[in-house]
Design a protein around this motif. Structure first.
Motif, PDB file in Angstrom:
ATOM      1  N   TRP A 565       0.845  -1.184   0.000  1.00 35.11           N
ATOM      2  CA  TRP A 565       0.000   0.000   0.000  1.00 35.11           C
ATOM      3  C   TRP A 565       0.891   1.249   0.000  1.00 35.11           C
ATOM      4  O   TRP A 565       1.994   1.235   0.559  1.00 35.11           O
ATOM      5  CB  TRP A 565      -0.901   0.023   1.241  1.00 35.11           C
ATOM      6  N   ALA A 595      -4.943   5.236   1.756  1.00 37.70           N
ATOM      7  CA  ALA A 595      -3.907   4.379   1.183  1.00 37.70           C
ATOM      8  C   ALA A 595      -4.417   3.774  -0.114  1.00 37.70           C
ATOM      9  O   ALA A 595      -5.609   3.470  -0.250  1.00 37.70           O
ATOM     10  CB  ALA A 595      -3.518   3.285   2.159  1.00 37.70           C
ATOM     11  N   ASN A 596      -3.519   3.585  -1.080  1.00 36.71           N
ATOM     12  CA  ASN A 596      -3.825   2.993  -2.381  1.00 36.71           C
ATOM     13  C   ASN A 596      -3.015   1.715  -2.577  1.00 36.71           C
ATOM     14  O   ASN A 596      -1.917   1.577  -2.042  1.00 36.71           O
ATOM     15  CB  ASN A 596      -3.440   3.943  -3.525  1.00 36.71           C
ATOM     16  N   GLN A 597      -3.554   0.815  -3.392  1.00 34.73           N
ATOM     17  CA  GLN A 597      -2.760  -0.315  -3.871  1.00 34.73           C
ATOM     18  C   GLN A 597      -3.083  -0.530  -5.340  1.00 34.73           C
ATOM     19  O   GLN A 597      -4.250  -0.631  -5.713  1.00 34.73           O
ATOM     20  CB  GLN A 597      -3.045  -1.590  -3.088  1.00 34.73           C
ATOM     21  N   TYR A 663      -8.538   1.615  -3.081  1.00 36.27           N
ATOM     22  CA  TYR A 663      -8.147   2.532  -2.019  1.00 36.27           C
ATOM     23  C   TYR A 663      -9.104   2.504  -0.840  1.00 36.27           C
ATOM     24  O   TYR A 663     -10.257   2.063  -0.929  1.00 36.27           O
ATOM     25  CB  TYR A 663      -8.039   3.961  -2.550  1.00 36.27           C
TER      26      TYR A 663
END
Length: 825
Positions: A565, A595-597, A663
């Motif tokens: 992340w 948070a993003n992945q 996200y």
């Protein structure tokens, strides 16, 4: 028994005899034991004349074998495609590393040894050791039962005999006493006879055989009676055998130490109960069991359709056992249930029987529709009741033992609704028993009506999933989960599914069982599917400890760190507080934080389901779980609750897109933190919405119908979440429902609907009923639209469901919009 001992003349003597016969011009009758030690003997029962046991001149009956004493390294081979009549009683023993072997030669069908209804074994070894028998077909059918077996190895020597291996055999139609003693009425019986000092065996292997219509039992490694001594046979292995239609039991070890029973498949046993007059008689039977034994491991077996009415379970831990482990087994449609647990009781001259079995561990097993023979070719009538866990009396507890009570954990149990009242915990003593047990991390999917017995104070029930019917006797469990476990193909109902057998009980990545279990010391390290189980991190509930094929890495933040992340906006953190499951969660800052992945390796033009759990510190603030950069419009679901709520987002990748950014994002304007946990993405193979007019955009109700007795519900051109129209309920007892047909039985579905209320604090529900399980719904009291995702599994015969929007009580309207019903499994 009369024996014939050969002096085993050497090869030179054989040649001299042959020369003399030739010179005399006479016909020589071959001496039976004329070959040297380490020789190979041949039998061809189709040969017109009897030979001397060489390949060029084979014996043509069992007589040559029976008249010979064999030695270390000798081989006895029968011609393939032939049938020999009679019983085999070869003499002699091999040696360590140099056994006597009995098998076949040539190509074609296994050689048949047919005992023709004679009493006794087809192949009998008495006080002989170091034998390996394989590659033969044995049968001994008769109109009436008698003491008959396929292979019987007996030890009355007063000491330890070694190494009996029976492998790759086809043993069928052995007409023994189905209610008589075990090893003498077995496909393969290895027996210690009652002698002083006590006789035992070491190194018994029965593997890769096929047994069919053997009365009583396929494999038995036992003494010759109850109460026959205290010494134990060691190093028994019974594995990879296929067993059908045993008259009574399938596999039994008695007085064994360290037996391993694995990889066997046994079905349709227990249909007979013939007993010899005036002699041992036990009409009760079970699939695989043990008594008076230590350190037995029973794993990776499948027992199904056992029809005996007295016990009838797939598995059984009987009297006087120590440290028995049942793991990775599959049990289905066994009349008496999955597991029989015996209390101590008194057997004459058998002190072990009065000692409670201790150290019993039952883990990572799957029980499917046990307690009934429905779907089997034959059925029995239970005489002692049925139960998934079937106790004959009170719970065996052994004071002072390190594992004094039965440890039952991480099993997956499925009971469908087809009239079943199978209890999950059952005792023949009634609804209340003495003693305690430990029942943890079990996934109980119960569409039946059966319940649970109550136990003495001190039993432990924790972190179980109880889904479906909730009887009043369901154990109190403060950490329980009550939502659909999302098994892939429960009941193996969907025959077109790629998940069959035990694989049907693997879970989807959105399953609530993932990381919801409690850490258990000494957990074995592996689940039913080979997944690793940590000694410190929270496991799943049930037999599957996998992630369900989740495409999101570090989905529950259980690494304790962010990677992979990445921060978005004000930096969030991974914290050890606020977790939904496991030990960690993502904690955002108060505003504009997340948070993003980036997910790669996706397929273009493919639908995926994103799910995740979120909560906010301050009610009314929102946290979004969403997806973007996938080739379509950014899509998200806001969560505004202070306890964890699940969000679900469907998205379809573009024509050339192979990645997406998922996200968790705390929206701007808040003053409190948010938490995200347990995110998941999986591919959806059948993404079509089953519902019609799902967003009410026709401007009319059809095919929705009104429900309730209060003010009517209507489609209105206001309060829409998307589009123009929404469904407006009355203030109370008012709603609509739609009958969804064409569903697949035994399959998991996701229903999503958006709902809100006009007056905060009142509630409107999105739910489903009539699908074969207990009505399931989620309610919202928000004045802004909130998504309500409901997972449910259709019953074993159910192909329809009724989905609804319903306002139960209050003074103002509720609203629903944008319904979706898709199949997951």
């Amino acid at each position: 028994m009369k024996r014939r001992r050969s002096d085993r003349p050497g090869l030179r003597a054989s040649r001299v005899l042959t020369l003399l016969a030739t010179l005399a011009g006479a016909l020589l009758i071959p001496a039976p034991a004329a070959l040297a030690a380490g020789s190979t003997y041949y039998v061809d029962c189709s040969a017109a004349t009897n030979g001397n046991g060489t390949q060029a001149s084979p014996w043509n009956s069992v007589t040559g074998v029976n008249n010979t004493t064999f030695g270390a390294g000798d081989n006895i081979l029968f011609a393939t495609g032939t049938t020999c009549s009679g019983q085999l009683t070869p003499q002699g023993s091999g040696a360590s590393g140099s056994p006597i072997t009995m098998g076949s030669y040539g190509t074609g069908a296994k050689p048949v040894i047919n005992a023709g209804g004679a009493t006794g074994p087809v192949i009998h070894l008495l006080n002989q050791q170091y034998w390996e028998i394989g590659g033969l077909e044995l049968t001994n059918p008769a109109a009436s039962p008698a003491y008959r077996s396929g292979v019987l190895a007996e030890n009355s020597s007063g000491g330890v005999l070694h190494h009996i291996r029976v492998h790759d055999m086809n043993i069928h139609h052995i007409s023994g006493w189905s209610g008589g003693w075990y090893a003498t009425n077995a496909g393969v019986g290895v027996q210690t006879n009652h002698t002083t000092p006590v006789s035992t065996w070491d190194d018994v292997v029965v593997e890769d055989n096929t047994f069919d219509h053997v009365d009583r039992i396929a494999v038995a490694v036992t003494p010759d009676g109850d109460g026959q001594g205290t010494a134990q046979t060691t190093n028994t292995v019974i594995r990879d055998n296929t067993i059908t239609y045993s008259g009574a039991d399938d596999i039994l070890v008695v007085k064994n130490d360290g037996a391993l029973i694995e990889g066997n498949k046994a079905g349709y046993g227990g249909a007979k109960e013939d007993c010899p007059s005036g002699q041992y008689c036990n009409r009760a039977s079970a699939g695989i069991w043990m008594s008076g034994s230590n350190d037995t491991v029973v794993q990776n077996n499948e027992v199904y359709c056992h029809v005996d009415g007295a016990d009838g379970t797939g598995y059984d831990v009987d009297w006087g056992n120590h440290n028995t482990t049942f793991q990775y087994n599959y049990s289905h449609q066994n009349l008496g249930g999955f597991m029989l647990i015996m209390p101590p009781f008194s057997i004459a001259n058998e002190p072990t029987s009065t000692v409670p079995s201790d150290g019993t561990v039952i883990r990572y097993n799957i029980s499917e529709n046990d307690g009934t023979n429905a779907g089997c070719p034959a059925a029995g009538t239970p005489t002692h009741g049925t139960g998934v866990f079937h106790l004959v009396g009170n719970i065996p507890n052994k004071s002072g033992s390190a594992v004094a009570v039965p440890q039952i954990y991480n099993n997956s149990i499925y009971v469908n609704k087809s009239g079943l009242n199978t209890p999950i915990l059952y005792s023949r003593k009634g609804g209340s028993v003495t003693g305690t047990l430990s029942f943890r991390n079990n996934a109980v999917f119960n569409y039946g009506t059966g319940g649970y017995f109550t136990t003495s104070a001190g039993s432990v029930y924790s972190n179980n999933l109880f889904y479906g019917t909730h009887p009043s006797s369901e154990p109190a469990d403060s950490a329980k989960v009550v939502t659909d476990p999302e098994f892939r193909n429960p009941g193996n109902t969907n025959t077109s599914s790629s998940y069959t057998g035990i694989a049907a009980y693997q879970v989807h990545p959105s399953s609530p069982v993932i990381r919801a279990g409690a850490v258990i010391s000494g957990n074995g390290g592996k689940d039913a599917f080979g997944n690793t189980i940590s000694a410190t991190a929270a496991p799943n509930i049930g037999a599957d400890n996998g992630t369900g094929g989740n495409l999101v890495a570090n989905a529950g933040f259980e690494s304790g760190a962010m990677s992979p992340w990445t921060n978005s906006g004000a930096a969030p953190s991974v914290t050890s507080t606020g977790a939904r499951t496991g030990g960690y969660a993502l904690t955002t800052q108060a505003s504009g934080s997340g948070a993003n992945q980036n997910l790669t390796g996706l397929s273009p033009n493919t639908t995926y389901l994103l799910t995740g759990w979120a909560k906010v510190a301050n009610a009314g603030e929102t946290l979004a779980i969403g997806v973007k950069n996938y080739g379509g419009t950014e899509t998200f679901t806001n969560v505004a609750t202070t306890s964890y709520s699940q969000a679900a987002v469907l998205f379809t990748t573009g024509g050339s897109n192979t990645s997406a950014l998922v996200y968790c994002w705390k929206n701007t304007g808040g003053t409190g933190t948010g938490n995200c946990d347990d995110l998941a993405v999986e591919r959806i193979s059948t993404p079509s919405n089953v519902l019609t007019n799902a967003g009410f955009e026709t401007g009319s109700l059809s095919p929705w119908t009104r429900s309730g007795s209060g003010a009517q519900s209507n489609v209105v051109a206001s309060n829409a979440r998307t589009g123009t129209y929404s469904l407006q309920t009355g203030a109370a007892t008012s709603g609509v429902e739609q009958a969804a047909s064409g569903l697949t039985a035994g399959s998991t579905y996701l229903l999503t609907g958006w709902a809100k209320v006009a007056t905060g604090g009142e509630q409107v529900a999105v739910g489903v009923k009539g699908f074969g399980g207990t009505e399931t719904y989620l309610r919202t009291s928000s004045t802004a639209y909130a998504q309500q995702p409901v997972f449910f599994t259709t019953g074993s015969t159910n192909t329809s469901a009724a989905v609804y929007c319903y306002k139960d009580a209050g003074s103002a309207a509720g609203y629903c919009d944008d319904y979706s019903l898709i199949k997951l499994s």
